[in-house]
Scaffold this motif. Structure first.
Motif, PDB file in Angstrom:
ATOM      1  N   GLU A  15      10.111  -7.179  10.754  1.00 46.32           N
ATOM      2  CA  GLU A  15       9.371  -8.293  11.347  1.00 46.32           C
ATOM      3  C   GLU A  15       8.198  -7.791  12.184  1.00 46.32           C
ATOM      4  N   LYS A  16       8.446  -6.801  13.008  1.00 46.75           N
ATOM      5  CA  LYS A  16       7.392  -6.213  13.832  1.00 46.75           C
ATOM      6  C   LYS A  16       6.340  -5.534  12.957  1.00 46.75           C
ATOM      7  N   PHE A  17       6.798  -4.794  11.964  1.00 46.25           N
ATOM      8  CA  PHE A  17       5.907  -4.038  11.092  1.00 46.25           C
ATOM      9  C   PHE A  17       5.030  -4.960  10.255  1.00 46.25           C
ATOM     10  N   LEU A  18       5.624  -5.976   9.653  1.00 50.29           N
ATOM     11  CA  LEU A  18       4.857  -6.893   8.799  1.00 50.29           C
ATOM     12  C   LEU A  18       3.794  -7.638   9.607  1.00 50.29           C
ATOM     13  N   LYS A  19       4.134  -8.046  10.807  1.00 50.24           N
ATOM     14  CA  LYS A  19       3.158  -8.714  11.669  1.00 50.24           C
ATOM     15  C   LYS A  19       1.986  -7.779  11.951  1.00 50.24           C
ATOM     16  N   GLN A  20       2.293  -6.519  12.252  1.00 49.28           N
ATOM     17  CA  GLN A  20       1.255  -5.518  12.505  1.00 49.28           C
ATOM     18  C   GLN A  20       0.374  -5.324  11.278  1.00 49.28           C
ATOM     19  N   CYS A  21       0.989  -5.302  10.102  1.00 48.12           N
ATOM     20  CA  CYS A  21       0.229  -5.106   8.869  1.00 48.12           C
ATOM     21  C   CYS A  21      -0.725  -6.265   8.604  1.00 48.12           C
ATOM     22  N   VAL A  22      -0.256  -7.487   8.797  1.00 45.20           N
ATOM     23  CA  VAL A  22      -1.105  -8.652   8.563  1.00 45.20           C
ATOM     24  C   VAL A  22      -2.245  -8.699   9.570  1.00 45.20           C
ATOM     25  N   GLU A  23      -1.932  -8.462  10.843  1.00 45.65           N
ATOM     26  CA  GLU A  23      -2.954  -8.545  11.890  1.00 45.65           C
ATOM     27  C   GLU A  23      -4.049  -7.502  11.704  1.00 45.65           C
ATOM     28  N   ASN A  24      -3.682  -6.351  11.128  1.00 42.69           N
ATOM     29  CA  ASN A  24      -4.648  -5.257  10.988  1.00 42.69           C
ATOM     30  C   ASN A  24      -5.116  -5.034   9.556  1.00 42.69           C
ATOM     31  N   ASP A  25      -4.695  -5.912   8.643  1.00 42.06           N
ATOM     32  CA  ASP A  25      -5.107  -5.845   7.246  1.00 42.06           C
ATOM     33  C   ASP A  25      -4.752  -4.496   6.614  1.00 42.06           C
ATOM     34  N   TYR A  26      -3.545  -4.013   6.906  1.00 42.06           N
ATOM     35  CA  TYR A  26      -3.080  -2.772   6.304  1.00 42.06           C
ATOM     36  C   TYR A  26      -2.727  -2.994   4.832  1.00 42.06           C
ATOM     37  N   LEU A  27      -2.875  -1.949   4.050  1.00 41.41           N
ATOM     38  CA  LEU A  27      -2.353  -1.906   2.689  1.00 41.41           C
ATOM     39  C   LEU A  27      -1.041  -1.130   2.689  1.00 41.41           C
ATOM     40  N   LEU A  28      -0.054  -1.612   1.929  1.00 39.60           N
ATOM     41  CA  LEU A  28       1.204  -0.891   1.782  1.00 39.60           C
ATOM     42  C   LEU A  28       1.193  -0.097   0.494  1.00 39.60           C
ATOM     43  N   PHE A  29       1.466   1.197   0.611  1.00 35.63           N
ATOM     44  CA  PHE A  29       1.640   2.072  -0.546  1.00 35.63           C
ATOM     45  C   PHE A  29       3.124   2.066  -0.885  1.00 35.63           C
ATOM     46  N   LEU A  30       3.462   1.607  -2.095  1.00 35.94           N
ATOM     47  CA  LEU A  30       4.847   1.374  -2.478  1.00 35.94           C
ATOM     48  C   LEU A  30       5.404   2.563  -3.260  1.00 35.94           C
ATOM     49  N   GLU A  31       6.372   3.217  -2.668  1.00 32.31           N
ATOM     50  CA  GLU A  31       6.949   4.409  -3.289  1.00 32.31           C
ATOM     51  C   GLU A  31       7.839   4.074  -4.474  1.00 32.31           C
ATOM     52  N   HIS A  32       8.600   2.990  -4.383  1.00 35.68           N
ATOM     53  CA  HIS A  32       9.630   2.720  -5.389  1.00 35.68           C
ATOM     54  C   HIS A  32       9.288   1.596  -6.356  1.00 35.68           C
ATOM     55  N   ASP A  33       8.134   0.983  -6.230  1.00 32.46           N
ATOM     56  CA  ASP A  33       7.783  -0.087  -7.157  1.00 32.46           C
ATOM     57  C   ASP A  33       7.268   0.541  -8.443  1.00 32.46           C
ATOM     58  N   ALA A  34       7.946   0.277  -9.551  1.00 28.16           N
ATOM     59  CA  ALA A  34       7.583   0.902 -10.827  1.00 28.16           C
ATOM     60  C   ALA A  34       6.251   0.407 -11.367  1.00 28.16           C
ATOM     61  N   HIS A  35       5.771  -0.729 -10.875  1.00 28.08           N
ATOM     62  CA  HIS A  35       4.607  -1.365 -11.485  1.00 28.08           C
ATOM     63  C   HIS A  35       3.427  -1.567 -10.531  1.00 28.08           C
ATOM     64  N   HIS A  36       3.655  -1.537  -9.235  1.00 22.75           N
ATOM     65  CA  HIS A  36       2.597  -1.837  -8.266  1.00 22.75           C
ATOM     66  C   HIS A  36       2.442  -0.685  -7.286  1.00 22.75           C
ATOM     67  N   GLU A  37       1.210  -0.175  -7.185  1.00 24.29           N
ATOM     68  CA  GLU A  37       0.952   0.944  -6.280  1.00 24.29           C
ATOM     69  C   GLU A  37       0.721   0.479  -4.848  1.00 24.29           C
ATOM     70  N   LEU A  38      -0.076  -0.571  -4.697  1.00 23.09           N
ATOM     71  CA  LEU A  38      -0.478  -1.058  -3.379  1.00 23.09           C
ATOM     72  C   LEU A  38      -0.318  -2.569  -3.317  1.00 23.09           C
ATOM     73  N   VAL A  39      -0.039  -3.076  -2.120  1.00 24.82           N
ATOM     74  CA  VAL A  39      -0.094  -4.519  -1.904  1.00 24.82           C
ATOM     75  C   VAL A  39      -0.810  -4.803  -0.594  1.00 24.82           C
ATOM     76  N   SER A  40      -1.525  -5.933  -0.575  1.00 22.65           N
ATOM     77  CA  SER A  40      -2.018  -6.498   0.673  1.00 22.65           C
ATOM     78  C   SER A  40      -1.113  -7.675   1.018  1.00 22.65           C
TER      79      SER A  40
END
Length: 288
Positions: free
Chosen positions: A241-266
């Motif tokens: 919850e804390k992390f996701l809020k921080q990501c949205v507020e700062n427009d971070y991109l998530l690099f997904l280690e275990h997603d077989a099909h998606h490298e990044l998400v906003s």
């Protein structure tokens, strides 16, 4: 600085274990299961080239386990660490640092390999410094019964015996620190396992967070979608919850280690909470 996504291979895990208490009728929409209830998983590392530094974040399962071990994880495809390092003009001996988010076998197995001359174990990156932290190291070498099967002695002890292992000091305040040796910020989280480390990298005009097992796939972004593998699931939700809020507020991109099909998400905030905004290809945003 240049960043390169490095696919180390693909495997499958039980979908129910990956989504905990979330019903299959829901998680199957984003992570469809096969006839054995298994979902496709990636092992995607991130390579950071910064001056003379070449930092590899996590390194997949490796190849040293026996056929019986690998049969439990339904490996598929022909991706490998060596193949994808070579795609960008690198070999394992070029790596100066191996940053291990945590010591579960699917994140650190590639750090150690068999020596075919005497059937012993040796570090796979002979010129690299390996990075963990003391709290997580002690957690791994003295495992609790729940995680014992994920902490394999042959993946862990050779790192210490090699003399190549270093520990990052924990932040004195909060869960966030900057480490000049690696030129990156690190977020520490404890819900999945003790002191898992998430690198935060400023690249071009964006900030990328290597999400590791806090958010393993795009399907795990919703707050209550927590893995059955987590040792402290309620704490995971607090940290998410804390992390996701921080990501949205700062427009971070998530690099997904275990997603077989998606490298990044906003991400975006919705009336239902934080959700995926866009799934993105690394090359489409940054090029190689």
């Amino acid at each position: 600085m240049k960043l390169y996504p490095i696919q180390c291979g693909n495997f499958k895990l039980d979908g129910g274990a990956m989504f905990g208490v979330v019903p299959k009728s829901i998680w199957n929409r984003t992570n469809p299961a096969d006839q054995n209830n298994l979902i496709e998983m990636g092992m995607r590392s991130l390579l950071v080239e910064d001056g003379k530094k070449l930092i590899l974040i996590d390194c997949g399962l490796g190849t040293k386990q026996d056929e019986k071990f690998f049969s439990h994880y339904s490996l598929y495809g022909n991706e490998s660490l060596e193949k994808n390092l070579a795609k960008f003009g690198f070999i394992k001996d070029d790596i100066t640092d191996v940053f291990l988010t945590h010591l579960h076998f699917d994140h650190c197995g590639g750090a150690v390999e068999r020596n075919p001359k005497n059937d012993s174990y040796q570090t796979a990156f002979r010129n690299a410094t390996y990075w963990s932290n003391e709290n997580h190291w002690q957690w791994a070498v003295n495992p609790n019964p729940r995680e014992k099967a994920s902490f394999l002695t042959e993946n862990i002890l050779p790192l210490k015996e090699s003399g190549q292992l270093n520990h990052l000091p924990l932040p004195t305040i909060g869960n966030y620190g900057f480490y000049p040796d690696l030129k990156m910020d690190v977020i520490f989280v404890d819900g999945h396992t003790e002191k898992q480390m998430l690198p935060v990298i400023k690249y071009q005009d964006r900030t990328i967070v290597f999400a590791a097992d806090l958010i393993p796939t795009a399907g795990h972004v919703p707050l209550v979608y927590v893995m059955g593998y987590d040792t402290r699931p309620l704490l995971t939700m607090e940290e998410k919850e804390k992390f996701l809020k921080q990501c949205v507020e700062n427009d971070y991109l998530l690099f997904l280690e275990h997603d077989a099909h998606h490298e990044l998400v906003s991400l975006k905030m919705t009336e239902k909470g934080v959700r995926v905004d866009q799934t993105l290809k690394f090359n489409d945003i940054f090029g190689y």
